[in-house]
Design a protein around this motif. Structure first.
Motif, mmCIF file in Angstrom:
data_model
loop_
_atom_site.group_PDB
_atom_site.id
_atom_site.type_symbol
_atom_site.label_atom_id
_atom_site.label_comp_id
_atom_site.label_asym_id
_atom_site.label_seq_id
_atom_site.Cartn_x
_atom_site.Cartn_y
_atom_site.Cartn_z
ATOM 1 N N TRP A 132 0.845 -1.209 0.000
ATOM 2 C CA TRP A 132 0.000 0.000 0.000
ATOM 3 C C TRP A 132 0.870 1.244 0.000
ATOM 4 O O TRP A 132 0.659 2.176 -0.774
ATOM 5 C CB TRP A 132 -0.908 -0.029 1.232
ATOM 6 N N TYR A 133 1.858 1.250 0.878
ATOM 7 C CA TYR A 133 2.783 2.386 0.965
ATOM 8 C C TYR A 133 3.451 2.652 -0.382
ATOM 9 O O TYR A 133 3.521 3.793 -0.845
ATOM 10 C CB TYR A 133 3.849 2.094 2.028
ATOM 11 N N ASN A 134 3.966 1.600 -0.995
ATOM 12 C CA ASN A 134 4.697 1.765 -2.254
ATOM 13 C C ASN A 134 3.810 2.334 -3.351
ATOM 14 O O ASN A 134 4.240 3.201 -4.127
ATOM 15 C CB ASN A 134 5.287 0.423 -2.697
ATOM 16 N N ALA A 135 2.564 1.872 -3.434
ATOM 17 C CA ALA A 135 1.648 2.358 -4.473
ATOM 18 C C ALA A 135 1.322 3.836 -4.271
ATOM 19 O O ALA A 135 1.312 4.627 -5.221
ATOM 20 C CB ALA A 135 0.366 1.528 -4.473
ATOM 21 N N VAL A 136 1.063 4.218 -3.023
ATOM 22 C CA VAL A 136 0.683 5.601 -2.727
ATOM 23 C C VAL A 136 1.886 6.535 -2.857
ATOM 24 O O VAL A 136 1.793 7.634 -3.411
ATOM 25 C CB VAL A 136 0.051 5.680 -1.323
ATOM 26 N N SER A 137 3.025 6.095 -2.373
ATOM 27 C CA SER A 137 4.238 6.906 -2.438
ATOM 28 C C SER A 137 4.690 7.138 -3.879
ATOM 29 O O SER A 137 5.134 8.238 -4.231
ATOM 30 C CB SER A 137 5.353 6.226 -1.643
ATOM 31 N N ALA A 138 4.557 6.116 -4.710
ATOM 32 C CA ALA A 138 4.980 6.239 -6.109
ATOM 33 C C ALA A 138 4.197 7.300 -6.860
ATOM 34 O O ALA A 138 4.685 7.883 -7.838
ATOM 35 C CB ALA A 138 4.837 4.888 -6.812
ATOM 36 N N ALA A 139 2.982 7.591 -6.392
ATOM 37 C CA ALA A 139 2.132 8.598 -7.029
ATOM 38 C C ALA A 139 2.405 10.007 -6.505
ATOM 39 O O ALA A 139 1.789 10.971 -6.965
ATOM 40 C CB ALA A 139 0.666 8.245 -6.834
ATOM 41 N N GLY A 140 3.299 10.129 -5.536
ATOM 42 C CA GLY A 140 3.657 11.443 -5.028
ATOM 43 C C GLY A 140 2.938 11.850 -3.751
ATOM 44 O O GLY A 140 3.223 12.922 -3.197
ATOM 45 N N TYR A 141 2.009 11.010 -3.288
ATOM 46 C CA TYR A 141 1.367 11.288 -2.005
ATOM 47 C C TYR A 141 2.267 10.778 -0.875
ATOM 48 O O TYR A 141 3.191 9.999 -1.107
ATOM 49 C CB TYR A 141 -0.005 10.626 -1.933
ATOM 50 N N VAL A 142 1.991 11.234 0.345
ATOM 51 C CA VAL A 142 2.810 10.831 1.488
ATOM 52 C C VAL A 142 1.982 9.885 2.354
ATOM 53 O O VAL A 142 1.040 10.317 3.018
ATOM 54 C CB VAL A 142 3.263 12.056 2.301
ATOM 55 N N PRO A 143 2.314 8.594 2.354
ATOM 56 C CA PRO A 143 1.492 7.622 3.067
ATOM 57 C C PRO A 143 1.577 7.789 4.582
ATOM 58 O O PRO A 143 2.643 8.050 5.146
ATOM 59 C CB PRO A 143 2.093 6.276 2.651
ATOM 60 N N GLY A 144 0.431 7.637 5.231
ATOM 61 C CA GLY A 144 0.358 7.598 6.681
ATOM 62 C C GLY A 144 -0.402 6.358 7.113
ATOM 63 O O GLY A 144 -1.159 5.780 6.325
ATOM 64 N N LEU A 145 -0.208 5.941 8.347
ATOM 65 C CA LEU A 145 -0.859 4.725 8.841
ATOM 66 C C LEU A 145 -1.675 5.023 10.097
ATOM 67 O O LEU A 145 -1.141 5.481 11.112
ATOM 68 C CB LEU A 145 0.183 3.654 9.154
ATOM 69 N N TYR A 146 -2.981 4.761 9.993
ATOM 70 C CA TYR A 146 -3.897 4.822 11.137
ATOM 71 C C TYR A 146 -3.866 3.457 11.813
ATOM 72 O O TYR A 146 -4.131 2.427 11.172
ATOM 73 C CB TYR A 146 -5.306 5.155 10.645
ATOM 74 N N VAL A 147 -3.545 3.440 13.086
ATOM 75 C CA VAL A 147 -3.409 2.177 13.817
ATOM 76 C C VAL A 147 -4.640 1.986 14.695
ATOM 77 O O VAL A 147 -4.833 2.681 15.701
ATOM 78 C CB VAL A 147 -2.133 2.170 14.671
ATOM 79 N N GLY A 148 -5.489 1.038 14.311
ATOM 80 C CA GLY A 148 -6.711 0.760 15.031
ATOM 81 C C GLY A 148 -6.633 -0.556 15.779
ATOM 82 O O GLY A 148 -5.587 -1.219 15.836
ATOM 83 N N ALA A 149 -7.763 -0.967 16.337
ATOM 84 C CA ALA A 149 -7.831 -2.220 17.085
ATOM 85 C C ALA A 149 -7.572 -3.405 16.163
ATOM 86 O O ALA A 149 -7.924 -3.384 14.985
ATOM 87 C CB ALA A 149 -9.201 -2.358 17.737
ATOM 88 N N ASN A 150 -6.947 -4.429 16.712
ATOM 89 C CA ASN A 150 -6.685 -5.675 15.983
ATOM 90 C C ASN A 150 -5.877 -5.425 14.708
ATOM 91 O O ASN A 150 -6.196 -5.933 13.636
ATOM 92 C CB ASN A 150 -7.987 -6.395 15.649
#
Length: 220
Positions: A132-150
């Motif tokens: 997911w990170y690689n796909a989003v980053s390759a397009a020029g966006y800056v990936p972030g991760l929301y850490v939820g339950a489980n």
């Protein structure tokens, strides 16, 4: 056509909200008048935006109100099974939808990691997040991760991912090793201005990192 505005680092102690409801111009103005400084809205898991997801016109209304904007992609139903191929598909769809809205490169686009099936291995989650990170980053966006339950991963495993931007959910979740979080979510029980929201507060993480948002103004 890209939305007009500026990508900025989110100052610490900025109060915002995330909502899975279309925000009207009047509602956005209400939130801005009440001291909220940013809004987080949703991208679809599929390759086109759903009726309740962010649109270009809504994004313009939010920005025109004086609120800054970020986006997070929906997560699959609880008990889902992440993998490398699913991560690539979801990441590509996040890019397609962000681009369709007109969101400019440099903006944080958040991956929602939660509700993973109990039988899924940490490596499968790592493979999903990395793809997911690689796909989003390759397009020029800056990936972030929301850490939820489980979310399955430990604080060290979260830090070892390629992400540099982490958002702590209102669930009980591990602290990201070394870095910590750039946003902290708080559960809001009752509707605010007629819609369901969760509160979010920005902070500078332990490595000096901050969330990246889009604003129509030179300062928020």
């Amino acid at each position: 056509m890209s939305l007009s505005g500026n990508i900025q680092s989110a100052p610490a102690n900025s109060r915002g909200f995330d909502a899975d409801t279309v925000i009207s111009s009047a509602t956005a103005q209400q939130f801005a008048a009440q001291g909220y400084t940013f809004c987080i809205r949703y991208l679809s898991l599929g390759d086109s935006q759903g009726a309740g997801d962010l649109s270009s016109s809504e994004a313009n209304d939010i920005l025109a109100s004086g609120l800054a904007l970020m986006v997070v992609q929906h997560v699959d139903a609880p008990g889902w099974s992440p993998s490398q191929s699913v991560g690539q598909t979801h990441g590509n769809n996040a890019v397609t939808n962000a681009d369709t809205i007109g969101l400019p490169p440099g903006l944080n686009v958040w991956c929602d990691l939660e509700g993973v099936a109990a039988s899924v291995t940490a490596q499968n989650v790592i493979n999903y997040c990395t793809a997911w990170y690689n796909a989003v980053s390759a397009a020029g966006y800056v990936p972030g991760l929301y850490v939820g339950a489980n979310a399955v991963l430990s604080g060290q495993q979260l830090y070892d991912l390629p992400f540099e931007h982490y958002w702590q959910s209102c669930s009980e979740v591990p602290t990201v090793a070394v870095r910590g979080y750039q946003m902290v979510q708080t559960l809001v029980q009752n509707p605010v201005n007629g819609i369901g929201i969760d509160d979010d507060m920005t902070q500078t993480d332990l490595l000096g990192g901050q969330a990246l948002w889009l604003t129509q103004n030179s300062a928020v």
